[in-house]
Design a protein around this motif. Structure first.
Motif, PDB file in Angstrom:
ATOM      1  N   LEU A  89       0.812  -1.298  -0.046  1.00  0.00           N
ATOM      2  CA  LEU A  89      -0.042   0.062  -0.116  1.00  0.00           C
ATOM      3  C   LEU A  89       0.872   1.418  -0.014  1.00  0.00           C
ATOM      4  N   ASN A  90       0.581   2.159  -0.726  1.00  0.00           N
ATOM      5  CA  ASN A  90       1.159   3.640  -0.776  1.00  0.00           C
ATOM      6  C   ASN A  90       0.223   4.562  -0.990  1.00  0.00           C
ATOM      7  N   ASP A  91      -0.602   4.719   0.192  1.00  0.00           N
ATOM      8  CA  ASP A  91      -1.688   5.871   0.007  1.00  0.00           C
ATOM      9  C   ASP A  91      -1.635   7.224   0.660  1.00  0.00           C
ATOM     10  N   LEU A 275       2.578   1.861  15.311  1.00  0.00           N
ATOM     11  CA  LEU A 275       1.430   2.578  14.735  1.00  0.00           C
ATOM     12  C   LEU A 275       1.910   3.959  14.027  1.00  0.00           C
ATOM     13  N   ALA A 276       3.215   3.929  13.852  1.00  0.00           N
ATOM     14  CA  ALA A 276       3.597   5.322  13.056  1.00  0.00           C
ATOM     15  C   ALA A 276       2.718   5.524  12.050  1.00  0.00           C
ATOM     16  N   SER A 277       2.418   4.654  11.198  1.00  0.00           N
ATOM     17  CA  SER A 277       1.834   4.699  10.100  1.00  0.00           C
ATOM     18  C   SER A 277       0.836   3.754   9.845  1.00  0.00           C
ATOM     19  N   ILE A 278      -0.519   3.922   9.643  1.00  0.00           N
ATOM     20  CA  ILE A 278      -1.559   2.794   9.381  1.00  0.00           C
ATOM     21  C   ILE A 278      -2.242   3.090   8.025  1.00  0.00           C
ATOM     22  N   ALA A 284      -7.003   4.125   0.711  1.00  0.00           N
ATOM     23  CA  ALA A 284      -6.241   3.303   0.072  1.00  0.00           C
ATOM     24  C   ALA A 284      -6.931   2.351  -0.813  1.00  0.00           C
ATOM     25  N   ALA A 285      -8.288   1.992  -0.469  1.00  0.00           N
ATOM     26  CA  ALA A 285      -9.078   0.991  -1.403  1.00  0.00           C
ATOM     27  C   ALA A 285      -8.695   1.187  -2.785  1.00  0.00           C
TER      28      ALA A 285
END
Length: 311
Positions: A89-91, A275-278, A284-285
Motif C-alpha cells: 500500500l502507498n496511499d 502505529l507510526a503509519s497505518i 487506500a482502497a
C-alpha cells in the motif's frame, strides 16, 4: 463455478471498513474474511497483515498478495507462497501519518520536551533555551515512499536535513548520501537519526554497535521502520551509557514487545506500539482495486514489490 474472491486477514485492521471501501470500488469482488474463506480455490487475491505461518498454502489459485502496509519484508521470506505478484500500500493517508509521527518525534527532541517531562515529574522548573531549528541536524535513513516525504517536510520546517538511501535522491532542501562511506558520514554528522529503512538482507542489523558509536554523544534515535535494522542489544547498551541520549521506538525485533524487555525500564526511551503509519481504507482502497483490475488484465499491480530486493 469458480468465483473471483479476495481473502482478508489482519489482527489490527477493520475488515468491515475494508469490505465497504473495496466493494465500493469493485462491486463484483467477493470479499471474504479469514477464517470464513469458503472454497479456497476461489481465492485470487489476498489483502493481509502478518498472516500466520502456512496461511497462503490453502489457496492454489492465488495471483496477487497486497500487504496492508509499506513494509513487505515478512511476506517475501515466506515458504508457503507459490510465485505471485506482490504489491504494497502507498496511499496519501499512510504517507501523512508517517510524516506526522516523524515530525512529532524529531520536534520533541529539538524542543527538549523529554527534559521538561522529567522536570515536571520532579516538580522542578528547568529552563532550557530553545535553539534555532536550522542549527539542529537531522538524518533520515531511507528516502523511499515514506522517508522522502518525511525528510522533505522536516527540511521545509527549517531543520538541516540529510538523507541516506541506496541511490541518490533529489529532494528539495535535503542533502543526499549513499554507500557505506555516506552512511558513516551521516551517522557521525547528525544529532537526530531517523530510520525509515525497509528491511532487506542488506539492511538487517545495519545499525550495530560500531554504527551507534559513530553517532555524536547524546544523539537521539527514532526508529519507525523495522526493529531488525538495529542490533537491539547494542542499542540498549548505548542508551544505558548515554552515548545514545534518547530513543523513540515504534518497531521491535519481537512484537508485541515482551514484558520485562529492557526497553520498558529505560527512562530515555519512548515506546509506541507499531502505529507510526497505518492504512486508511477509504484512501487506500482505490489503489488496491486498481491493482486487482490490472492483474485481471495480466498487467503488473500498482506499487509492485521486487522480492529479490525486498521492497
Amino acid at each position: 463455478m469458480s468465483r473471483d474472491a479476495l481473502v482478508f486477514y489482519s489482527p489490527v485492521d477493520d475488515p468491515v471498513a475494508w469490505r465497504e471501501a473495496l466493494t465500493a470500488e469493485l462491486p463484483d469482488l467477493d470479499f471474504r474474511v479469514d477464517p470464513e474463506v469458503g472454497d479456497p480455490a476461489d481465492i485470487r487475491y489476498a489483502l493481509v497483515w502478518v498472516p500466520p505461518k502456512g496461511f497462503f498454502a490453502r489457496f492454489p489459485n492465488l495471483q496477487l498478495v497486497t500487504n496492508l502496509g509499506a513494509g513487505v519484508d515478512a511476506l517475501v521470506r515466506r515458504d508457503d507462497l507459490v510465485p505471485v505478484k506482490f504489491s504494497r500500500l502507498n496511499d496519501p493517508g499512510m504517507v501523512a501519518m508517517m510524516t506526522s509521527y516523524v515530525v512529532f518525534a524529531v520536534t520533541r527532541y529539538a524542543r527538549d520536551i523529554p527534559v521538561f517531562e522529567r522536570a515536571k515529574r520532579r516538580g522542578e522548573w528547568d529552563y532550557v533555551h530553545p535553539r534555532a531549528l536550522s542549527d539542529i541536524k537531522v538524518a533520515v535513513l531511507g528516502l523511499g515512499e515514506l522517508g522522502g516525504p518525511a525528510a522533505r517536510t522536516l527540511a521545509a520546517m527549517g531543520f538541516t536535513v540529510t538523507g541516506w538511501s541506496r541511490s541518490k535522491k533529489d529532494i528539495e532542501g535535503v542533502s543526499s548520501e549513499t554507500g557505506r562511506d555516506g552512511l558513516e558520514r551521516v551517522l557521525a554528522g547528525n544529532e537526530i537519526i531517523v530510520s525509515l529503512l525497509p528491511l532487506t538482507p542488506e539492511s538487517r542489523g545495519i545499525l550495530g554497535a560500531r554504527e551507534l558509536a559513530l553517532m555524536p554523544k547524546g544523539a537521539k534515535f527514532v526508529n519507525a521502520s523495522r526493529g531488525a535494522v538495529v542490533d537491539e542489544a547494542a542499542l540498549i547498551a548505548a542508551l544505558r551509557s548515554g552515548h545514545v541520549g534518547e530513543a523513540t521506538l515504534d518497531v521491535f525485533e519481537t512484537e508485541p514487545l515482551p514484558p520485562g524487555h529492557p526497553f520498558w525500564t529505560l527512562d530515555n526511551v519512548l515506546i509506541t506500539p507499531h502505529l507510526a503509519s497505518i492504512t486508511v481504507p477509504k484512501l487506500a482502497a482505490r489503489d488496491v482495486a486498481e491493482s486487482i483490475r490490472r492483474v485481471r488484465q495480466g498487467l503488473a499491480p500498482l506499487h509492485e514489490v521486487d522480492p529479490g530486493r525486498g521492497y
